[in-house]
Enzyme design. Structure first.
Site, PDB file in Angstrom:
ATOM      1  N   PRO A   2      -0.005   9.312   0.933  1.00 34.65           N
ATOM      2  CA  PRO A   2      -0.523   8.423   1.936  1.00 34.65           C
ATOM      3  C   PRO A   2       0.459   7.478   2.572  1.00 34.65           C
ATOM      4  O   PRO A   2       0.495   6.313   2.250  1.00 34.65           O
ATOM      5  CB  PRO A   2      -1.594   7.667   1.192  1.00 34.65           C
ATOM      6  CG  PRO A   2      -1.929   8.563   0.081  1.00 34.65           C
ATOM      7  CD  PRO A   2      -0.765   9.373  -0.202  1.00 34.65           C
ATOM      8  N   GLU A   3       1.233   8.002   3.465  1.00 34.43           N
ATOM      9  CA  GLU A   3       1.946   7.167   4.412  1.00 34.43           C
ATOM     10  C   GLU A   3       1.452   7.657   5.760  1.00 34.43           C
ATOM     11  O   GLU A   3       0.563   8.511   5.806  1.00 34.43           O
ATOM     12  CB  GLU A   3       3.468   7.363   4.271  1.00 34.43           C
ATOM     13  CG  GLU A   3       3.991   6.914   2.923  1.00 34.43           C
ATOM     14  CD  GLU A   3       5.493   7.084   2.777  1.00 34.43           C
ATOM     15  OE1 GLU A   3       6.221   6.770   3.722  1.00 34.43           O
ATOM     16  OE2 GLU A   3       5.927   7.537   1.710  1.00 34.43           O
ATOM     17  N   LYS A  54      -1.785   3.124   7.550  1.00 31.71           N
ATOM     18  CA  LYS A  54      -2.235   4.015   6.475  1.00 31.71           C
ATOM     19  C   LYS A  54      -3.741   3.942   6.267  1.00 31.71           C
ATOM     20  O   LYS A  54      -4.263   4.485   5.295  1.00 31.71           O
ATOM     21  CB  LYS A  54      -1.525   3.645   5.164  1.00 31.71           C
ATOM     22  CG  LYS A  54      -0.008   3.676   5.250  1.00 31.71           C
ATOM     23  CD  LYS A  54       0.649   3.117   3.996  1.00 31.71           C
ATOM     24  CE  LYS A  54       2.150   2.966   4.188  1.00 31.71           C
ATOM     25  NZ  LYS A  54       2.796   2.287   3.057  1.00 31.71           N
ATOM     26  N   ARG A 272      10.282  -0.601  -6.212  1.00 32.54           N
ATOM     27  CA  ARG A 272      10.109   0.739  -5.654  1.00 32.54           C
ATOM     28  C   ARG A 272      11.394   1.540  -5.788  1.00 32.54           C
ATOM     29  O   ARG A 272      12.492   1.033  -5.537  1.00 32.54           O
ATOM     30  CB  ARG A 272       9.740   0.672  -4.157  1.00 32.54           C
ATOM     31  CG  ARG A 272       8.647  -0.330  -3.829  1.00 32.54           C
ATOM     32  CD  ARG A 272       7.353  -0.068  -4.559  1.00 32.54           C
ATOM     33  NE  ARG A 272       6.833   1.257  -4.294  1.00 32.54           N
ATOM     34  CZ  ARG A 272       6.166   1.604  -3.186  1.00 32.54           C
ATOM     35  NH1 ARG A 272       5.943   0.713  -2.249  1.00 32.54           N
ATOM     36  NH2 ARG A 272       5.728   2.826  -3.020  1.00 32.54           N
TER      37      ARG A 272
END
Length: 283
Positions: A2-3, A54, A272
């Site tokens: 999900p980007e 998104k 991240r």
DNA sequence: AATACTGTTCGCGA
DNA sequence: CTCGCGAACAGTAT
């Protein structure tokens, strides 16, 4: 995953499968996945499917919208008419549909069913009045659409007004909508910019290169139907192909195919996974 | 078996 | 304002 490219791929299929159909019944197995009362949308017709960064918005005929964020592992899977060819369900749909990770089920007229599966349960669906949804959900704080409203000039203003590392700035959803970890890593490698470089210290040429790079990787992502490296699947139960075309994401230890001089390295930036080529992307 | 890692975002304390 | 960190969860890889 999900980007923007993944969510856009979901949006396109949902549009094809859902628009024009009526919602007959809704089952909620995990309340946190859909906090509002589902009876608000029974009998409503699905009018449109939008995407903001998104976020997905399924606009209904009765002034309400379903606002959806699939986070990391949410999956929207459609079964029913118009599903041709009825291909194999991806094995990434853990537990199947319906299955132990099916938290919400929408039953449509003519036999269509939309399942919301989510292993980690971070994703959510909200039932909110359409106007209010645009004001009060994340949609209201959403930054510029990179493939629509983000002009080179606006992009420059955004980058030059922050002291944060450039990677965090391009992933800031309130500034730019839809760029996540994979495409941010790939775009920075393509533009030869170190992820940690202070945003406002980028030169005009670097800004321009990054602007082009973001467009390039997002378009490639959409063209390939998104990246199914992890758990992303399309509503027809299939997978995307971008994972075979990533530039640097997930390639720690591999030799850079551009300079052939060094191996890609990985470190953590704000929690991240962040990849870079020590030769191409100088700090 | 135990630990690290995973696409996202929010809220907290510094 | 900014930053890092932990939390929301559960599965997979090492």
């Amino acid at each position: 995953m999900p980007e923007l490219p993944e969510v856009e791929s979901i949006r396109k299929q949902l549009e094809k499968f859902l628009v024009g159909h009526l919602i007959k019944k809704v089952e909620v197995n995990w309340r946190k996945s859909l906090p509002e009362r589902e009876d608000k949308i029974i009998g409503a017709k699905i009018e449109k499917v939008h995407r903001f960064g998104k976020i997905l918005e399924i606009e209904l005929s009765n002034k309400f919208s379903l606002v959806i964020h699939v986070k990391m592992t949410g999956q929207l899977i459609y079964r029913g008419p118009n599903l041709e060819p009825a291909g194999q369900l991806s094995r990434k749909i853990i537990g199947g549909v319906p299955g132990k990770h099916t938290h919400v089920v929408f039953y449509l007229d003519k036999g269509g069913i939309l399942y919301f599966n989510d292993v980690r349960k971070f994703g959510w669906i909200r039932i909110i009045e359409t106007e209010k949804a645009h004001r009060e959900t994340m949609i209201g704080k959403m930054g510029l659409e990179p493939l629509k409203d983000l002009t080179a000039e606006k992009f420059e203003n955004i980058l030059k007004s922050s002291k944060r590392p450039v990677k965090l700035v391009i992933m800031d959803q309130t500034k730019i909508a839809g760029v996540g970890n994979i495409y941010a890593n790939d775009a920075l490698w393509l533009a030869k910019i170190h992820p940690k470089k202070e945003s406002k210290k980028l030169g005009n040429e670097e800004i321009r290169d990054l602007y082009d790079a973001i467009h390039k990787v997002l378009k490639k992502g959409i063209e390939k139907g998104g990246s199914s490296e992890n758990s992303y699947v399309t509503p027809d139960g299939g997978e995307g192909e971008y994972q075979h075309f990533t530039l640097i994401y997930g390639k720690e230890g591999e030799v850079c195919e551009r300079c052939h001089l060094t191996k890609f390295e990985k470190f953590f930036l704000s929690g991240r996974g962040t990849y870079f080529c020590p030769n191409c992307q100088k700090y």
